[in-house]
Design a protein around this motif. Structure first.
Motif, PDB file in Angstrom:
ATOM      1  N   ILE A  74      74.285  48.209  60.547  1.00 59.93           N
ATOM      2  CA  ILE A  74      75.639  47.678  60.566  1.00 59.93           C
ATOM      3  C   ILE A  74      75.489  46.167  60.501  1.00 59.93           C
ATOM      4  O   ILE A  74      75.070  45.525  61.470  1.00 59.93           O
ATOM      5  CB  ILE A  74      76.416  48.076  61.839  1.00 59.93           C
ATOM      6  CG1 ILE A  74      76.470  49.591  61.988  1.00 59.93           C
ATOM      7  CG2 ILE A  74      77.825  47.499  61.805  1.00 59.93           C
ATOM      8  CD1 ILE A  74      77.161  50.059  63.254  1.00 59.93           C
ATOM      9  N   ALA A  75      75.788  45.589  59.333  1.00 64.02           N
ATOM     10  CA  ALA A  75      75.538  44.158  59.089  1.00 64.02           C
ATOM     11  C   ALA A  75      74.056  43.883  59.349  1.00 64.02           C
ATOM     12  O   ALA A  75      73.190  44.528  58.756  1.00 64.02           O
ATOM     13  CB  ALA A  75      76.442  43.306  59.959  1.00 64.02           C
ATOM     14  N   ARG A  76      73.729  42.966  60.276  1.00 67.55           N
ATOM     15  CA  ARG A  76      72.327  42.628  60.535  1.00 67.55           C
ATOM     16  C   ARG A  76      71.724  43.434  61.677  1.00 67.55           C
ATOM     17  O   ARG A  76      70.536  43.298  61.978  1.00 67.55           O
ATOM     18  CB  ARG A  76      72.210  41.134  60.848  1.00 67.55           C
ATOM     19  CG  ARG A  76      72.572  40.227  59.677  1.00 67.55           C
ATOM     20  CD  ARG A  76      72.338  38.773  60.019  1.00 67.55           C
ATOM     21  NE  ARG A  76      72.650  37.899  58.893  1.00 67.55           N
ATOM     22  CZ  ARG A  76      72.510  36.576  58.912  1.00 67.55           C
ATOM     23  NH1 ARG A  76      72.068  35.980  60.012  1.00 67.55           N
ATOM     24  NH2 ARG A  76      72.815  35.863  57.853  1.00 67.55           N
ATOM     25  N   ASN A  77      72.510  44.254  62.314  1.00 67.36           N
ATOM     26  CA  ASN A  77      72.026  45.070  63.416  1.00 67.36           C
ATOM     27  C   ASN A  77      71.510  46.395  62.859  1.00 67.36           C
ATOM     28  O   ASN A  77      72.154  46.996  61.998  1.00 67.36           O
ATOM     29  CB  ASN A  77      73.158  45.320  64.412  1.00 67.36           C
ATOM     30  CG  ASN A  77      72.647  45.695  65.789  1.00 67.36           C
ATOM     31  OD1 ASN A  77      71.444  45.876  65.984  1.00 67.36           O
ATOM     32  ND2 ASN A  77      73.552  45.838  66.740  1.00 67.36           N
ATOM     33  N   TYR A  78      70.356  46.826  63.309  1.00 72.58           N
ATOM     34  CA  TYR A  78      69.783  48.046  62.742  1.00 72.58           C
ATOM     35  C   TYR A  78      68.984  48.825  63.786  1.00 72.58           C
ATOM     36  O   TYR A  78      68.606  48.304  64.838  1.00 72.58           O
ATOM     37  CB  TYR A  78      68.878  47.711  61.553  1.00 72.58           C
ATOM     38  CG  TYR A  78      67.554  47.107  61.952  1.00 72.58           C
ATOM     39  CD1 TYR A  78      66.429  47.909  62.127  1.00 72.58           C
ATOM     40  CD2 TYR A  78      67.418  45.741  62.157  1.00 72.58           C
ATOM     41  CE1 TYR A  78      65.206  47.364  62.497  1.00 72.58           C
ATOM     42  CE2 TYR A  78      66.205  45.183  62.525  1.00 72.58           C
ATOM     43  CZ  TYR A  78      65.101  45.990  62.695  1.00 72.58           C
ATOM     44  OH  TYR A  78      63.907  45.463  63.069  1.00 72.58           O
ATOM     45  N   SER A  79      68.736  50.082  63.442  1.00 75.33           N
ATOM     46  CA  SER A  79      67.885  50.949  64.255  1.00 75.33           C
ATOM     47  C   SER A  79      67.103  51.856  63.318  1.00 75.33           C
ATOM     48  O   SER A  79      67.637  52.364  62.337  1.00 75.33           O
ATOM     49  CB  SER A  79      68.729  51.789  65.218  1.00 75.33           C
ATOM     50  OG  SER A  79      67.906  52.695  65.941  1.00 75.33           O
ATOM     51  N   SER A  80      65.825  52.032  63.614  1.00 74.33           N
ATOM     52  CA  SER A  80      65.016  52.967  62.826  1.00 74.33           C
ATOM     53  C   SER A  80      65.412  54.392  63.170  1.00 74.33           C
ATOM     54  O   SER A  80      65.675  54.713  64.337  1.00 74.33           O
ATOM     55  CB  SER A  80      63.525  52.759  63.120  1.00 74.33           C
ATOM     56  OG  SER A  80      63.108  51.467  62.717  1.00 74.33           O
ATOM     57  N   ILE A  81      65.449  55.251  62.151  1.00 74.61           N
ATOM     58  CA  ILE A  81      65.816  56.652  62.326  1.00 74.61           C
ATOM     59  C   ILE A  81      64.732  57.526  61.691  1.00 74.61           C
ATOM     60  O   ILE A  81      64.474  57.414  60.497  1.00 74.61           O
ATOM     61  CB  ILE A  81      67.183  56.965  61.672  1.00 74.61           C
ATOM     62  CG1 ILE A  81      68.299  56.111  62.283  1.00 74.61           C
ATOM     63  CG2 ILE A  81      67.492  58.453  61.793  1.00 74.61           C
ATOM     64  CD1 ILE A  81      68.627  56.447  63.717  1.00 74.61           C
ATOM     65  N   TYR A  82      64.111  58.362  62.491  1.00 73.22           N
ATOM     66  CA  TYR A  82      63.068  59.251  61.979  1.00 73.22           C
ATOM     67  C   TYR A  82      63.673  60.623  61.717  1.00 73.22           C
ATOM     68  O   TYR A  82      64.229  61.261  62.620  1.00 73.22           O
ATOM     69  CB  TYR A  82      61.933  59.363  62.998  1.00 73.22           C
ATOM     70  CG  TYR A  82      60.795  60.253  62.574  1.00 73.22           C
ATOM     71  CD1 TYR A  82      59.839  59.791  61.662  1.00 73.22           C
ATOM     72  CD2 TYR A  82      60.647  61.539  63.083  1.00 73.22           C
ATOM     73  CE1 TYR A  82      58.776  60.596  61.269  1.00 73.22           C
ATOM     74  CE2 TYR A  82      59.586  62.348  62.702  1.00 73.22           C
ATOM     75  CZ  TYR A  82      58.659  61.870  61.795  1.00 73.22           C
ATOM     76  OH  TYR A  82      57.600  62.678  61.412  1.00 73.22           O
ATOM     77  N   LEU A  83      63.602  61.066  60.460  1.00 74.05           N
ATOM     78  CA  LEU A  83      64.133  62.371  60.067  1.00 74.05           C
ATOM     79  C   LEU A  83      63.033  63.197  59.397  1.00 74.05           C
ATOM     80  O   LEU A  83      62.086  62.644  58.830  1.00 74.05           O
ATOM     81  CB  LEU A  83      65.312  62.211  59.103  1.00 74.05           C
ATOM     82  CG  LEU A  83      66.583  61.529  59.634  1.00 74.05           C
ATOM     83  CD1 LEU A  83      67.637  61.440  58.533  1.00 74.05           C
ATOM     84  CD2 LEU A  83      67.129  62.248  60.853  1.00 74.05           C
ATOM     85  N   ALA A  84      63.200  64.499  59.459  1.00 75.43           N
ATOM     86  CA  ALA A  84      62.237  65.407  58.833  1.00 75.43           C
ATOM     87  C   ALA A  84      62.985  66.607  58.276  1.00 75.43           C
ATOM     88  O   ALA A  84      63.968  67.069  58.873  1.00 75.43           O
ATOM     89  CB  ALA A  84      61.192  65.864  59.848  1.00 75.43           C
ATOM     90  N   PRO A  85      62.555  67.117  57.122  1.00 73.99           N
ATOM     91  CA  PRO A  85      63.244  68.268  56.521  1.00 73.99           C
ATOM     92  C   PRO A  85      63.240  69.475  57.457  1.00 73.99           C
ATOM     93  O   PRO A  85      62.212  69.827  58.027  1.00 73.99           O
ATOM     94  CB  PRO A  85      62.441  68.535  55.237  1.00 73.99           C
ATOM     95  CG  PRO A  85      61.126  67.842  55.440  1.00 73.99           C
ATOM     96  CD  PRO A  85      61.402  66.673  56.314  1.00 73.99           C
ATOM     97  N   GLY A  86      64.433  70.086  57.602  1.00 75.74           N
ATOM     98  CA  GLY A  86      64.549  71.244  58.474  1.00 75.74           C
ATOM     99  C   GLY A  86      64.896  70.900  59.905  1.00 75.74           C
ATOM    100  O   GLY A  86      65.100  71.797  60.736  1.00 75.74           O
ATOM    101  N   TYR A  87      64.969  69.599  60.228  1.00 75.46           N
ATOM    102  CA  TYR A  87      65.285  69.164  61.589  1.00 75.46           C
ATOM    103  C   TYR A  87      66.478  68.213  61.551  1.00 75.46           C
ATOM    104  O   TYR A  87      66.628  67.413  60.627  1.00 75.46           O
ATOM    105  CB  TYR A  87      64.088  68.459  62.223  1.00 75.46           C
ATOM    106  CG  TYR A  87      62.883  69.354  62.374  1.00 75.46           C
ATOM    107  CD1 TYR A  87      62.718  70.122  63.527  1.00 75.46           C
ATOM    108  CD2 TYR A  87      61.928  69.445  61.365  1.00 75.46           C
ATOM    109  CE1 TYR A  87      61.617  70.953  63.666  1.00 75.46           C
ATOM    110  CE2 TYR A  87      60.827  70.282  61.499  1.00 75.46           C
ATOM    111  CZ  TYR A  87      60.683  71.030  62.657  1.00 75.46           C
ATOM    112  OH  TYR A  87      59.602  71.861  62.786  1.00 75.46           O
ATOM    113  N   ASN A  88      67.311  68.292  62.596  1.00 75.69           N
ATOM    114  CA  ASN A  88      68.517  67.468  62.660  1.00 75.69           C
ATOM    115  C   ASN A  88      68.473  66.534  63.861  1.00 75.69           C
ATOM    116  O   ASN A  88      67.730  66.766  64.826  1.00 75.69           O
ATOM    117  CB  ASN A  88      69.759  68.360  62.741  1.00 75.69           C
ATOM    118  CG  ASN A  88      69.871  69.303  61.550  1.00 75.69           C
ATOM    119  OD1 ASN A  88      69.605  68.901  60.415  1.00 75.69           O
ATOM    120  ND2 ASN A  88      70.233  70.548  61.801  1.00 75.69           N
TER     121      ASN A  88
END
Length: 331
Positions: A74-88
């Protein structure tokens, strides 16, 4: 009767073995104070604007063939998000403090909570970097080695406390810590010269010896940004040394030819080869278009099975098509 039961068992076994692999991962949750600034999710070069409902809820599903780290911004604010197929994953947060407020639930909560806590640790460990840049090579190396060890200790302690963390995720984090250390060694010379305001710096003869031990054919490095960047840098250095084209060759067909020749000759792993060829090709395509490099575009098509990347290159070529000689300019 036995024959019928056997037939049913055979059909069931075939059905299980022909089941399509899972390729989707859904990120959803609730946003407090969403505001008017768009919420973006970046996966490599792809960027999606997340549709936020009036009650602050959202949901977005990504297609992927392997686990990867995305960026929620969101603009300059960020967070890393780890995703994997088959998982939510469920991620709830306040849009006014994305990184600080984000809370995870669901299949991948452990991995994402680690990333959130690790970001805080990394910020703390980087506080004294300016002083380290001013230190001697020996003092600097000892300092950044200590930082890598602190990161590995943090990871090991987290896994010990949370044994259900995905092993693949842990392996990637270890690789990232190792290559972040190598990157620090590469950064020292220009950073020291800048902060110390000196033009010359004598490094120990073995300063860059770590490059000799890096397996350039290891496909696991492609999924770790710190590692893939380092592989690119080492390969680029080797190509420049062998071709001897100089800095003026950047963005030229001559350099691209040297890059393709070296990669085809020295890289055996198909995935790594495809990655390097594409990286070099995209650089010149984005800079100068496809004119004069048509043979390398075709050579790339012949040496990759990544249809998504092929489509991406073809799209770039089509964008430049109206600018080719004999065609009318767009607009």
């Amino acid at each position: 009767m036995k024959k019928i039961l056997f037939l049913f068992a055979l059909i069931a076994m075939i059905s299980c073995n022909t089941k399509e692999p899972l390729t989707e991962s859904t990120l959803s949750g609730t946003i407090v104070n969403p505001g008017d600034v768009p919420v973006m999710l970046y996966m490599g070069n792809e960027a999606d604007t997340i549709l936020v409902n009036e009650d602050g809820t959202y949901s977005i599903t990504k297609n992927m063939d392997k686990a990867m780290t995305l960026s929620l911004r969101i603009a300059r604010n960020y967070s890393s998000i780890y995703l994997a197929p088959g998982y939510n994953l469920t991620a709830n947060f306040d849009a006014e403090d994305l990184a600080g407020s984000i809370a995870f639930e669901g299949d991948l909560a452990l991995e994402n909570n680690y990333s959130k806590e690790f970001r805080v640790l990394s910020t703390e460990l980087s506080q004294g970097m300016r002083d380290l840049y001013l230190a001697s090579p020996e003092e600097y190396k000892a300092g950044v080695l200590k930082i890598m060890e602190a990161k590995n200790d943090f990871l090991n302690n987290y896994v010990e406390t949370n044994p259900d963390v995905c092993p693949e995720f842990v392996e990637k984090e270890k690789i990232s810590n190792e290559f972040s250390y190598y990157t620090s060694l590469n950064t020292y010379e220009p950073a020291h010269k800048y902060y110390a305001e000196v033009e010359d710096l004598e490094l120990p003869e073995d300063w860059y010896d770590f490059e000799k031990d890096i397996d350039l054919n290891n496909p696991k490095y492609l999924d770790v940004p710190a590692a893939s960047r380092m592989v690119n840098a080492i390969v680029g250095k080797k190509i420049n040394e062998e071709a001897g084209l100089g800095d003026d060759a950047w963005g030229t067909a001559a350099l691209l030819g040297a890059q393709f020749d070296w990669t085809m000759k020295n890289i055996e792993n198909a995935d790594v080869k495809s990655y390097l060829l594409k990286s070099n090709l995209v650089q010149i395509l984005d800079y100068a278009g496809p004119g004069g490099i048509e043979e390398y575009i075709e050579k790339y098509y012949e040496n990759t099975t990544d249809q998504k990347s092929i489509d991406e290159i073809k799209e770039k070529v089509e964008v430049w098509a109206p600018l080719n000689v004999g065609n009318e300019a767009p607009g």
